[in-house]
Design a protein around this motif. Structure first.
Motif, PDB file in Angstrom:
ATOM      1  N   GLU A  27       0.835  -1.205   0.000  1.00  0.00           N
ATOM      2  CA  GLU A  27       0.000   0.000   0.000  1.00  0.00           C
ATOM      3  C   GLU A  27       0.870   1.255   0.000  1.00  0.00           C
ATOM      4  N   GLU A  28       1.938   1.245   0.783  1.00  0.00           N
ATOM      5  CA  GLU A  28       2.845   2.394   0.826  1.00  0.00           C
ATOM      6  C   GLU A  28       3.500   2.620  -0.532  1.00  0.00           C
ATOM      7  N   LEU A  29       3.908   1.536  -1.185  1.00  0.00           N
ATOM      8  CA  LEU A  29       4.524   1.657  -2.508  1.00  0.00           C
ATOM      9  C   LEU A  29       3.535   2.199  -3.539  1.00  0.00           C
ATOM     10  N   ILE A  30       2.302   1.730  -3.460  1.00  0.00           N
ATOM     11  CA  ILE A  30       1.265   2.205  -4.383  1.00  0.00           C
ATOM     12  C   ILE A  30       0.995   3.684  -4.152  1.00  0.00           C
ATOM     13  N   ASP A  31       0.886   4.078  -2.877  1.00  0.00           N
ATOM     14  CA  ASP A  31       0.648   5.494  -2.563  1.00  0.00           C
ATOM     15  C   ASP A  31       1.798   6.362  -3.059  1.00  0.00           C
ATOM     16  N   GLU A  32       3.024   5.885  -2.881  1.00  0.00           N
ATOM     17  CA  GLU A  32       4.180   6.650  -3.345  1.00  0.00           C
ATOM     18  C   GLU A  32       4.157   6.792  -4.870  1.00  0.00           C
ATOM     19  N   GLU A  33       3.809   5.735  -5.562  1.00  0.00           N
ATOM     20  CA  GLU A  33       3.734   5.794  -7.023  1.00  0.00           C
ATOM     21  C   GLU A  33       2.635   6.760  -7.473  1.00  0.00           C
ATOM     22  N   LYS A  34       1.507   6.759  -6.782  1.00  0.00           N
ATOM     23  CA  LYS A  34       0.431   7.700  -7.111  1.00  0.00           C
ATOM     24  C   LYS A  34       0.894   9.144  -6.928  1.00  0.00           C
ATOM     25  N   ARG A  35       1.620   9.392  -5.843  1.00  0.00           N
ATOM     26  CA  ARG A  35       2.115  10.747  -5.583  1.00  0.00           C
ATOM     27  C   ARG A  35       3.103  11.186  -6.664  1.00  0.00           C
ATOM     28  N   GLU A  36       3.996  10.272  -7.051  1.00  0.00           N
ATOM     29  CA  GLU A  36       4.962  10.609  -8.093  1.00  0.00           C
ATOM     30  C   GLU A  36       4.260  10.873  -9.425  1.00  0.00           C
ATOM     31  N   LYS A  91      -9.021  16.522 -11.867  1.00  0.00           N
ATOM     32  CA  LYS A  91      -8.905  15.348 -12.743  1.00  0.00           C
ATOM     33  C   LYS A  91      -7.762  14.438 -12.294  1.00  0.00           C
ATOM     34  N   ILE A  92      -6.673  15.033 -11.875  1.00  0.00           N
ATOM     35  CA  ILE A  92      -5.552  14.226 -11.365  1.00  0.00           C
ATOM     36  C   ILE A  92      -6.011  13.402 -10.168  1.00  0.00           C
ATOM     37  N   ALA A  93      -6.712  14.055  -9.255  1.00  0.00           N
ATOM     38  CA  ALA A  93      -7.222  13.359  -8.072  1.00  0.00           C
ATOM     39  C   ALA A  93      -8.177  12.239  -8.482  1.00  0.00           C
ATOM     40  N   LYS A  94      -9.027  12.522  -9.453  1.00  0.00           N
ATOM     41  CA  LYS A  94     -10.001  11.528  -9.909  1.00  0.00           C
ATOM     42  C   LYS A  94      -9.302  10.337 -10.561  1.00  0.00           C
ATOM     43  N   TYR A  95      -8.374  10.601 -11.475  1.00  0.00           N
ATOM     44  CA  TYR A  95      -7.714   9.530 -12.207  1.00  0.00           C
ATOM     45  C   TYR A  95      -6.827   8.653 -11.320  1.00  0.00           C
ATOM     46  N   LEU A  96      -6.192   9.270 -10.356  1.00  0.00           N
ATOM     47  CA  LEU A  96      -5.297   8.520  -9.474  1.00  0.00           C
ATOM     48  C   LEU A  96      -5.980   8.059  -8.191  1.00  0.00           C
ATOM     49  N   LYS A  97      -7.251   8.395  -8.043  1.00  0.00           N
ATOM     50  CA  LYS A  97      -8.033   8.035  -6.843  1.00  0.00           C
ATOM     51  C   LYS A  97      -7.350   8.551  -5.576  1.00  0.00           C
ATOM     52  N   LEU A  98      -6.974   9.831  -5.658  1.00  0.00           N
ATOM     53  CA  LEU A  98      -6.387  10.523  -4.515  1.00  0.00           C
ATOM     54  C   LEU A  98      -7.364  11.570  -4.015  1.00  0.00           C
TER      55      LEU A  98
END
Length: 108
Positions: free
Chosen positions: A60-69, A84-91
């Motif tokens: 989960e931490e790795l996925i979150d880090e990849e989403k942030r990058e 849109k960034i938030a929507k596409y990356l589910k952030l």
């Protein structure tokens, strides 16, 4: 005739096992080993469960880090809105806004 001989050997072995003192000692050793295994198996299961939890957390931490990058790259590109960034990356939109602030602070 060979069947009868085999049967005789089998009965003899069974009698020998039940009357032999060394065999009863072997059974005692076997019983103790089984008791050790019974005590260690639950411990091993707990360790495996903890390992699965740890691995899930790390993933989960790795996925979150990849989403942030990815969000940072998208913000840098400037073609998509924060929403849109938030929507596409589910952030959460707040995460994207914080990343944008960090990115602007790093440039200055």
């Amino acid at each position: 005739m060979s069947q009868k001989l085999y049967g005789s050997k089998l009965r003899f072995s069974a009698i020998k096992i039940s009357t032999d003192d060394s065999t009863s000692q072997d059974f005692e050793v076997l019983r103790k080993r089984m008791a050790l295994k019974e005590n260690t198996v639950p411990c091993m299961i707990d360790k495996i469960k903890q390992g699965v939890k740890d691995m899930s957390r790390i993933m989960e931490e790795l996925i979150d880090e990849e989403k942030r990058e990815s969000a940072l790259r998208m913000l840098e590109d400037g073609k998509l809105s924060k929403e849109k960034i938030a929507k596409y990356l589910k952030l959460d939109i707040k995460v994207v806004e914080e990343l944008e602030k960090e990115q602007k602070a790093a440039v200055c």
